[in-house]
Design a protein around this motif. Structure first.
Motif, short mmCIF file in Angstrom:
data_model
loop_
_atom_site.label_atom_id
_atom_site.label_comp_id
_atom_site.label_asym_id
_atom_site.label_seq_id
_atom_site.Cartn_x
_atom_site.Cartn_y
_atom_site.Cartn_z
N ASP A 161 0.82 -1.22 0.00
CA ASP A 161 0.00 0.00 0.00
C ASP A 161 0.85 1.26 0.00
N VAL A 162 1.33 1.71 1.16
CA VAL A 162 2.14 2.93 1.24
C VAL A 162 3.57 2.56 1.58
N ILE A 163 4.42 3.58 1.72
CA ILE A 163 5.82 3.31 2.06
C ILE A 163 5.94 2.96 3.54
N HIS A 164 6.54 1.82 3.81
CA HIS A 164 6.90 1.40 5.17
C HIS A 164 8.43 1.30 5.23
N SER A 165 8.95 0.92 6.38
CA SER A 165 10.39 0.69 6.50
C SER A 165 10.63 -0.45 7.48
N PHE A 166 11.25 -1.51 7.00
CA PHE A 166 11.52 -2.70 7.81
C PHE A 166 12.79 -2.46 8.62
N TRP A 167 12.70 -2.63 9.95
CA TRP A 167 13.85 -2.35 10.80
C TRP A 167 13.87 -3.28 11.99
N ALA A 168 14.84 -4.19 12.02
CA ALA A 168 15.13 -5.03 13.18
C ALA A 168 16.53 -4.64 13.63
N PRO A 169 16.67 -3.67 14.55
CA PRO A 169 17.94 -3.01 14.82
C PRO A 169 19.13 -3.91 15.11
N VAL A 170 18.93 -4.99 15.88
CA VAL A 170 20.09 -5.80 16.25
C VAL A 170 20.55 -6.71 15.12
N LEU A 171 19.75 -6.80 14.04
CA LEU A 171 20.12 -7.68 12.92
C LEU A 171 20.55 -6.92 11.68
N SER A 191 23.39 -15.23 16.97
CA SER A 191 22.88 -15.60 18.29
C SER A 191 21.39 -15.90 18.20
N ALA A 192 20.98 -17.04 18.74
CA ALA A 192 19.55 -17.35 18.80
C ALA A 192 18.87 -16.40 19.77
N GLY A 193 17.64 -16.05 19.48
CA GLY A 193 16.92 -15.14 20.36
C GLY A 193 15.67 -14.58 19.72
N ASP A 194 14.98 -13.76 20.48
CA ASP A 194 13.73 -13.11 20.05
C ASP A 194 14.02 -11.61 19.97
N TYR A 195 14.07 -11.08 18.75
CA TYR A 195 14.52 -9.71 18.55
C TYR A 195 13.38 -8.83 18.03
N SER A 196 13.22 -7.67 18.66
CA SER A 196 12.13 -6.76 18.33
C SER A 196 12.53 -5.80 17.22
N GLY A 197 11.51 -5.32 16.50
CA GLY A 197 11.72 -4.31 15.47
C GLY A 197 10.42 -3.56 15.25
N GLN A 198 10.42 -2.71 14.24
CA GLN A 198 9.21 -1.93 13.97
C GLN A 198 9.32 -1.27 12.60
N CYS A 199 8.20 -0.72 12.15
CA CYS A 199 8.21 0.10 10.95
C CYS A 199 8.87 1.42 11.31
N ALA A 200 9.81 1.86 10.48
CA ALA A 200 10.56 3.09 10.76
C ALA A 200 10.24 4.21 9.78
N GLU A 201 9.12 4.09 9.08
CA GLU A 201 8.69 5.13 8.13
C GLU A 201 7.23 5.44 8.42
N PHE A 202 6.92 6.72 8.69
CA PHE A 202 5.54 7.06 9.02
C PHE A 202 4.60 6.61 7.90
N CYS A 203 3.61 5.79 8.27
CA CYS A 203 2.77 5.16 7.25
C CYS A 203 1.29 5.29 7.54
N GLY A 204 0.92 6.14 8.50
CA GLY A 204 -0.50 6.32 8.77
C GLY A 204 -0.81 6.30 10.25
N THR A 205 -2.09 6.18 10.55
CA THR A 205 -2.59 6.33 11.91
C THR A 205 -1.90 5.42 12.92
N SER A 206 -1.71 4.16 12.58
CA SER A 206 -1.12 3.21 13.52
C SER A 206 0.32 2.86 13.18
N HIS A 207 1.04 3.81 12.62
CA HIS A 207 2.46 3.58 12.34
C HIS A 207 3.21 3.11 13.58
#
Length: 332
Positions: A161-171, A191-207
């Motif tokens: 749909d719109v521009i997003h940005s994939f970002w998993a900082p530790v990877l 390293s095995a583990g559970d790593y958090s990330g997020q969309c890093a480009e404003f993409c709307g109401t619930s960015h």
């Protein structure tokens, strides 16, 4: 009094920034990609620190040595001093070369190239969730990406749909998800583990609610996950609450938007074939438990502004929601 409060507030904010933990810190690399950029950052940081020390030292010397004194002659102008002008032109150029060479080398190193046997993952950004496809394995899932530790992974990123940005900082670094274009990231998690990330480009109401998780598994765990994902959805026991929930699902608007292999072919929302095995729902916003799942089914937009999953008409009864929750949690 006002000054005292200002210093107290500043100190409190400074100390709060030193707390932690910091699950999305780029300063804790867990892959070759992230480690390469971390080394580049640290090298450039120390270059910048050295330049700062030299410049500030010269400034302090000038302030002290050449400060105005009564009866002292006016300083001699430096305008037209050829050697000095050449020096302060060449010095920044040399510094930029020392910064540019490792930067360009790191850009090529992290360009996304991988060996032929690398795991391929297609990432598609949606408002506001992530879709993951493993073309070589025939797997489609959402919001939680599994990869094996110690093996090369190539992530092909685009948007529906719109521009997003994939970002998993530790990877690894950020890559924009652009409609009609594919950008790549390649990494080898160490390293095995559970790593958090997020969309890093404003993409709307619930960015801000568009989170993601990358689960780096040991090889045996990844193979077990892949084998389970390739299989069809679990069949609920006869006369169980989950079987009643399957009947509710089959007559509701859910099947028009969501895919459950062999049950419904919807393509608008996340694939739910194995939704019960995920640890979170709503793109990592809530834990995947019965309470949050029930609230999400009843009124998703109240929990995640702008969510395309609107309230069903006519609304489901509490009993039907309980049955539907039981069915979805059985899909492992």
């Amino acid at each position: 009094m006002v000054r005292y409060r200002w210093w107290l507030t500043s100190a409190a904010l400074w100390l709060s920034g030193c707390g932690g933990p910091f699950p999305q810190s780029t300063l804790a690399p867990r892959s070759d990609f992230a480690r390469a950029t971390d080394v580049l950052f640290r090298d450039i940081f120390w270059w910048a620190a050295a330049v700062f020390v030299v410049v500030e030292t010269m400034l302090l010397i000038a302030i002290v040595r050449f400060r105005h004194r009564e009866g002292r002659a006016e300083p001699k102008p430096a305008h037209g001093h050829t050697i000095l002008e050449i020096a302060w032109t060449l010095a920044p150029a040399v510094i930029l070369v020392f910064v540019a060479v490792p930067t360009v080398r790191t850009i090529f190193t992290t360009a996304g190239d991988v060996p032929p046997d690398a795991l391929k993952v297609e990432v598609i950004g949606h408002q506001w969730w992530w879709e993951y496809k493993y073309p070589d394995l025939g797997i489609t899932t959402a919001n939680e990406m599994h990869v094996p530790v110690g093996k090369p992974v190539q992530v092909a990123i685009t948007s529906a749909d719109v521009i997003h940005s994939f970002w998993a900082p530790v990877l690894g670094g950020k890559r924009d998800a652009i409609p009609g274009q594919v950008n790549y990231i390649a990494f080898r998690a160490d390293s095995a583990g559970d790593y958090s990330g997020q969309c890093a480009e404003f993409c709307g109401t619930s960015h801000g609610n568009m989170r993601l998780r990358v689960l780096v598994d040991r090889d045996s765990a990844f193979q077990a996950w892949a084998a389970a994902e390739k299989g069809g959805p679990a069949v609920p026991p006869k006369a169980s609450l989950a079987e009643q929930g399957k009947a509710v699902y089959s007559r509701s608007a859910c099947l028009g938007c969501h895919t459950i292999q062999g049950v419904s072919p919807g393509i608008i929302g996340p694939n739910l074939t194995h939704v019960g095995s995920r640890t979170t729902i709503a793109a990592g916003l809530f834990p995947n438990d019965s309470a949050h799942l029930a609230r999400w089914i009843a009124d998703a937009p109240s929990l995640k502004p702008g969510a395309l999953m609107t309230r069903m008409q006519p609304p489901l009864t509490d009993a039907d929601i309980a049955r539907l929750v039981a069915y979805l949690q059985s899909l492992k």
